[in-house]
Scaffold this motif. Structure first.
Motif, PDB file in Angstrom:
ATOM      1  N   LYS A 122       0.170  -0.632  -7.914  1.00 37.20           N
ATOM      2  CA  LYS A 122      -0.592  -0.689  -7.052  1.00 37.20           C
ATOM      3  C   LYS A 122      -1.628   0.297  -7.036  1.00 37.20           C
ATOM      4  CE  LYS A 122      -0.709   0.168  -1.770  1.00 37.20           C
ATOM      5  NZ  LYS A 122      -0.042   0.246  -0.479  1.00 37.20           N
ATOM      6  N   GLY A 123      -1.324   1.519  -7.827  1.00 31.10           N
ATOM      7  CA  GLY A 123      -2.577   2.263  -7.935  1.00 31.10           C
ATOM      8  C   GLY A 123      -3.707   1.836  -8.958  1.00 31.10           C
ATOM      9  N   LYS A 124      -3.038   0.835 -10.048  1.00 24.38           N
ATOM     10  CA  LYS A 124      -4.055   0.388 -10.901  1.00 24.38           C
ATOM     11  C   LYS A 124      -4.805  -0.603 -10.092  1.00 24.38           C
ATOM     12  CE  LYS A 124      -1.228   1.097 -15.382  1.00 24.38           C
ATOM     13  NZ  LYS A 124      -0.110   1.879 -14.803  1.00 24.38           N
ATOM     14  N   ARG A 125      -4.288  -1.311  -9.297  1.00 24.62           N
ATOM     15  CA  ARG A 125      -4.847  -2.553  -8.475  1.00 24.62           C
ATOM     16  C   ARG A 125      -6.052  -1.714  -7.758  1.00 24.62           C
ATOM     17  NH1 ARG A 125      -2.584  -7.620  -8.356  1.00 24.62           N
ATOM     18  NH2 ARG A 125      -0.433  -7.947  -9.301  1.00 24.62           N
ATOM     19  N   LEU A 126      -5.815  -0.722  -7.142  1.00 26.82           N
ATOM     20  CA  LEU A 126      -6.621  -0.128  -6.252  1.00 26.82           C
ATOM     21  C   LEU A 126      -7.952   0.331  -6.971  1.00 26.82           C
ATOM     22  CD1 LEU A 126      -4.338   1.784  -3.887  1.00 26.82           C
ATOM     23  CD2 LEU A 126      -5.863  -0.254  -3.219  1.00 26.82           C
ATOM     24  N   VAL A 127      -7.798   0.863  -8.291  1.00 31.10           N
ATOM     25  CA  VAL A 127      -8.922   1.263  -9.064  1.00 31.10           C
ATOM     26  C   VAL A 127      -9.700  -0.031  -9.602  1.00 31.10           C
ATOM     27  CG1 VAL A 127      -9.433   2.169 -11.329  1.00 31.10           C
ATOM     28  CG2 VAL A 127      -7.887   3.194 -10.186  1.00 31.10           C
ATOM     29  N   ILE A 128      -9.020  -0.974  -9.841  1.00 30.56           N
ATOM     30  CA  ILE A 128     -10.060  -2.171 -10.320  1.00 30.56           C
ATOM     31  C   ILE A 128     -10.480  -2.766  -8.566  1.00 30.56           C
ATOM     32  CG2 ILE A 128      -9.516  -4.768 -10.658  1.00 30.56           C
ATOM     33  CD1 ILE A 128      -6.790  -3.835 -12.133  1.00 30.56           C
ATOM     34  N   ASP A 129      -9.893  -2.560  -7.617  1.00 24.62           N
ATOM     35  CA  ASP A 129     -10.585  -3.075  -6.186  1.00 24.62           C
ATOM     36  C   ASP A 129     -11.733  -2.232  -6.299  1.00 24.62           C
ATOM     37  OD1 ASP A 129      -8.752  -5.127  -5.873  1.00 24.62           O
ATOM     38  OD2 ASP A 129      -7.687  -3.767  -4.445  1.00 24.62           O
ATOM     39  N   ASN A 184      -7.289  -4.489  -1.761  1.00 21.89           N
ATOM     40  CA  ASN A 184      -7.980  -3.702  -0.569  1.00 21.89           C
ATOM     41  C   ASN A 184      -9.412  -3.950  -0.730  1.00 21.89           C
ATOM     42  OD1 ASN A 184      -9.391  -1.499   0.608  1.00 21.89           O
ATOM     43  ND2 ASN A 184      -7.374  -1.262   1.609  1.00 21.89           N
ATOM     44  N   TYR A 185     -10.090  -4.586   0.146  1.00 19.78           N
ATOM     45  CA  TYR A 185     -11.606  -4.776   0.114  1.00 19.78           C
ATOM     46  C   TYR A 185     -12.526  -3.390   0.561  1.00 19.78           C
ATOM     47  CZ  TYR A 185     -10.367  -9.643  -0.612  1.00 19.78           C
ATOM     48  OH  TYR A 185      -9.892 -10.870  -1.126  1.00 19.78           O
ATOM     49  N   ASP A 186     -11.989  -2.365   0.952  1.00 16.64           N
ATOM     50  CA  ASP A 186     -12.638  -1.323   1.438  1.00 16.64           C
ATOM     51  C   ASP A 186     -12.973  -0.281   0.569  1.00 16.64           C
ATOM     52  OD1 ASP A 186     -13.331  -2.534   3.782  1.00 16.64           O
ATOM     53  OD2 ASP A 186     -11.255  -2.137   4.734  1.00 16.64           O
TER      54      ASP A 186
END
Length: 214
Positions: A122-129, A184-186
């Motif tokens: 999840k932390g990696k996905r949020l960096v990508i986002d 997350n889009y924000d």
């Protein structure tokens, strides 16, 4: 021209001409010859008159047929087709996998490894986002390269950390999945250990603190 009157007058004219011709011959021919000659002239004149009448009848019938056909013709009025103008339902500005080249996906994956190699999925996905959301934001550049190499934004790009990382297939897959549907889009900012001095604090995931733009 009155063709019927002309046709009817032809036998009379021929007969009169022939009669004058016979009379001019004087009394040198016998009467029987004169009578035979006049009968032949009469037959010829009548036949010629009949031909003229027949030709006139055919011509008149043909003209009448053409007029009848014209009178029965259907008038076709051209119908103007409506012009259809495409109006988009909404302006979709979000990045998608089809809009980003493979080299850009690899670059995002490389930065994710440099910034969050030890973080959970999840932390990696949020960096990508964070990268994708900046591309969609009016406050940041709109290409992968410009967002990542914007000065003083991703520390791993200038402190040498990125040179010790490599692109992994599983991280590239995460990038493609986030391009389709983001976690997350924000999120716009993240820092390790505390919230950034910029933006509005949102939440913490392991060592990273994420914030929105406003």
């Amino acid at each position: 021209m009155d063709w019927i009157a002309l046709a009817q007058g032809i036998p009379i004219g021929i007969w009169q001409t022939a009669l004058g011709s016979v009379q001019k011959t004087g009394g040198g021919q016998p009467d029987i010859f004169k009578e035979t000659y006049m009968k032949k002239i009469t037959v010829i004149a009548s036949a010629f008159s009949l031909c003229v009448i027949l030709i006139f009848s055919i011509t008149t019938h043909s003209a009448g047929s053409e007029i009848s056909a014209d009178s029965q013709a259907i008038e076709i009025t051209p119908v103007s087709m409506p012009v259809v103008t495409y109006i988009p339902i909404e302006d979709i500005s979000e990045s998608s996998a089809e809009e980003i080249a493979e080299e850009d996906i690899s670059l995002i994956a490389l930065v994710t490894m440099a910034e969050a190699e030890g973080e959970c999925e999840k932390g990696k996905r949020l960096v990508i986002d964070t990268i994708l959301n900046r591309m969609d934001s009016e406050h940041f550049p709109d290409t992968v390269y410009d967002v990542i190499y914007q000065p003083y934004q991703f520390s791993s790009m200038w402190n040498g950390r990125v040179d010790r990382c490599e692109v992994r297939d599983d991280i590239c897959q995460l990038v493609k999945e986030e391009l389709e549907v983001r976690t997350n889009y924000d999120v716009i900012f993240f820092t390790a250990g505390c919230y950034s001095d910029y933006g509005v604090p949102m939440f913490q995931v392991e060592h990273h603190y994420f914030s929105s733009y406003e």
